[in-house]
Scaffold this motif. Structure first.
Motif, PDB file in Angstrom:
ATOM      1  N   PHE A 254       3.114   1.265   3.309  1.00  0.00           N
ATOM      2  CA  PHE A 254       2.243   0.577   4.262  1.00  0.00           C
ATOM      3  C   PHE A 254       2.824  -0.754   4.753  1.00  0.00           C
ATOM      4  O   PHE A 254       2.097  -1.556   5.340  1.00  0.00           O
TER       5      PHE A 254
ATOM      6  N   LEU B 137      -5.042   0.087   0.212  1.00  0.00           N
ATOM      7  CA  LEU B 137      -4.392   1.345   0.551  1.00  0.00           C
ATOM      8  C   LEU B 137      -3.553   1.885  -0.607  1.00  0.00           C
ATOM      9  O   LEU B 137      -2.814   1.136  -1.261  1.00  0.00           O
TER      10      LEU B 137
ATOM     11  N   HIS C   5       4.009   1.386  -2.774  1.00  0.00           N
ATOM     12  CA  HIS C   5       3.227   0.517  -1.900  1.00  0.00           C
ATOM     13  C   HIS C   5       3.908   0.238  -0.558  1.00  0.00           C
ATOM     14  O   HIS C   5       3.243  -0.060   0.434  1.00  0.00           O
TER      15      HIS C   5
ATOM     16  N   HIS D 153      -0.719   4.948  -1.786  1.00  0.00           N
ATOM     17  CA  HIS D 153       0.392   5.734  -1.239  1.00  0.00           C
ATOM     18  C   HIS D 153       0.383   7.176  -1.720  1.00  0.00           C
ATOM     19  O   HIS D 153      -0.393   7.574  -2.595  1.00  0.00           O
TER      20      HIS D 153
ATOM     21  N   GLY E  27      -5.920   5.733   2.040  1.00  0.00           N
ATOM     22  CA  GLY E  27      -4.736   6.223   1.381  1.00  0.00           C
ATOM     23  C   GLY E  27      -4.145   7.424   2.079  1.00  0.00           C
ATOM     24  O   GLY E  27      -4.764   8.049   2.955  1.00  0.00           O
TER      25      GLY E  27
ATOM     26  N   SER F  99      -1.833  -3.214  -1.036  1.00  0.00           N
ATOM     27  CA  SER F  99      -1.320  -1.882  -1.345  1.00  0.00           C
ATOM     28  C   SER F  99      -0.792  -1.912  -2.774  1.00  0.00           C
ATOM     29  O   SER F  99      -0.215  -2.906  -3.208  1.00  0.00           O
TER      30      SER F  99
END
Length: 263
Positions: A36, A25, A33, A27, A94, A51
């Motif tokens: 998440f 993922l 990060h 941001h 994302g 992340s």
């Protein structure tokens, strides 16, 4: 949390670890990060959530002044991070600019993407009115720094009325440099990939904060219409631009349900 050398540059990331399927993922702008963290807390150990801090954000440094890059380059950063970790296949996702990157990951390496999860993002270039407004804001931040007159409304734009705004503003005040150089150019001058969305055939989950003033709903509707295997746009009630952080009680069940269809 570790730092990886990817494409000859450092990339900071968080990794819940474990043997479960991987969710990677990215941001949004001005965030990192930790966007998440609420998802990491509930997905592990069933899923391994990674992340990462994009260039110029969090603990990943920006390139030298005058050195430009694109979200295609950042997609290659993400793929390089997967290579570094020995991961062949992932669900990519994302929020906002992290979604810009995730779409490009899926276009660059479709064989490595089992699914997409996209929050409050778009496939089109920066709208001219947005570009002008963001350009003015970036210029003011360069001149005056993270003063309250600038970062109080910015934090509300990103997080709505959440109490997390104070923490975010504290982080901005403490950072050595906000992402106002090449990262800003990357955001404002991004290319249009909306004409290629039909190439992305993996299952895709779409979510959007109903009070998002940064990104209108119709830009998410475009993703739903053009991505061949996309969901309808799930509206996160009461959320602004960062529902993963402010409204995990709505986001997490949708995310878990989607991921279990892919396992």
């Amino acid at each position: 949390m570790p730092m990886a050398t990817v494409n000859d540059r450092p990339i900071f990331f968080a990794d819940t670890g474990g043997d479960g399927p991987v969710l990677l993922l990215g941001h949004g702008y001005f965030l990192d990060h930790s966007t998440f963290s609420p998802q990491a807390a509930v997905l592990a150990p069933e899923w391994r959530l990674i992340s990462w801090d994009a260039r110029g954000h969090g603990q990943t440094p920006d390139d030298h002044p005058g050195t430009s890059y694109t979200y295609w380059d950042q997609a290659r950063d993400a793929l390089g991070l997967l290579d570094h970790l020995g991961i062949e296949r992932t669900v990519a996702g994302g929020l906002s600019q992290g979604g810009f990157t995730a779409l490009r990951i899926a276009l660059l390496a479709p064989e490595r993407v089992a699914g997409l999860v996209l929050w409050d993002t778009e496939a089109t270039p920066c709208d001219p009115a947005d570009k002008a407004a963001y350009g003015d804001m970036f210029a003011a931040l360069r001149e005056y720094g993270p003063i309250d007159d600038l970062i109080i409304p910015l934090s509300t734009q990103l997080l709505g009325e959440s109490d997390l705004r104070d923490e975010l503003r504290t982080r901005w005040r403490a950072t050595p440099a906000l992402p106002l150089g090449p990262a800003a150019h990357c955001l404002l001058e991004r290319d249009d990939v909306s004409g290629r969305l039909n190439e992305i055939t993996c299952p895709t989950l779409l979510m959007w904060g109903e009070q998002d003033v940064s990104l209108p709903r119709d830009r998410m509707d475009l993703l739903s219409e053009r991505l061949p295997n996309a969901s309808n746009v799930h509206v996160v009630h009461g959320a602004a631009h960062t529902p993963t952080l402010t409204h995990p009680e709505q986001v997490n069940p949708l995310l878990q349900q989607f991921l279990r269809t892919l396992a």
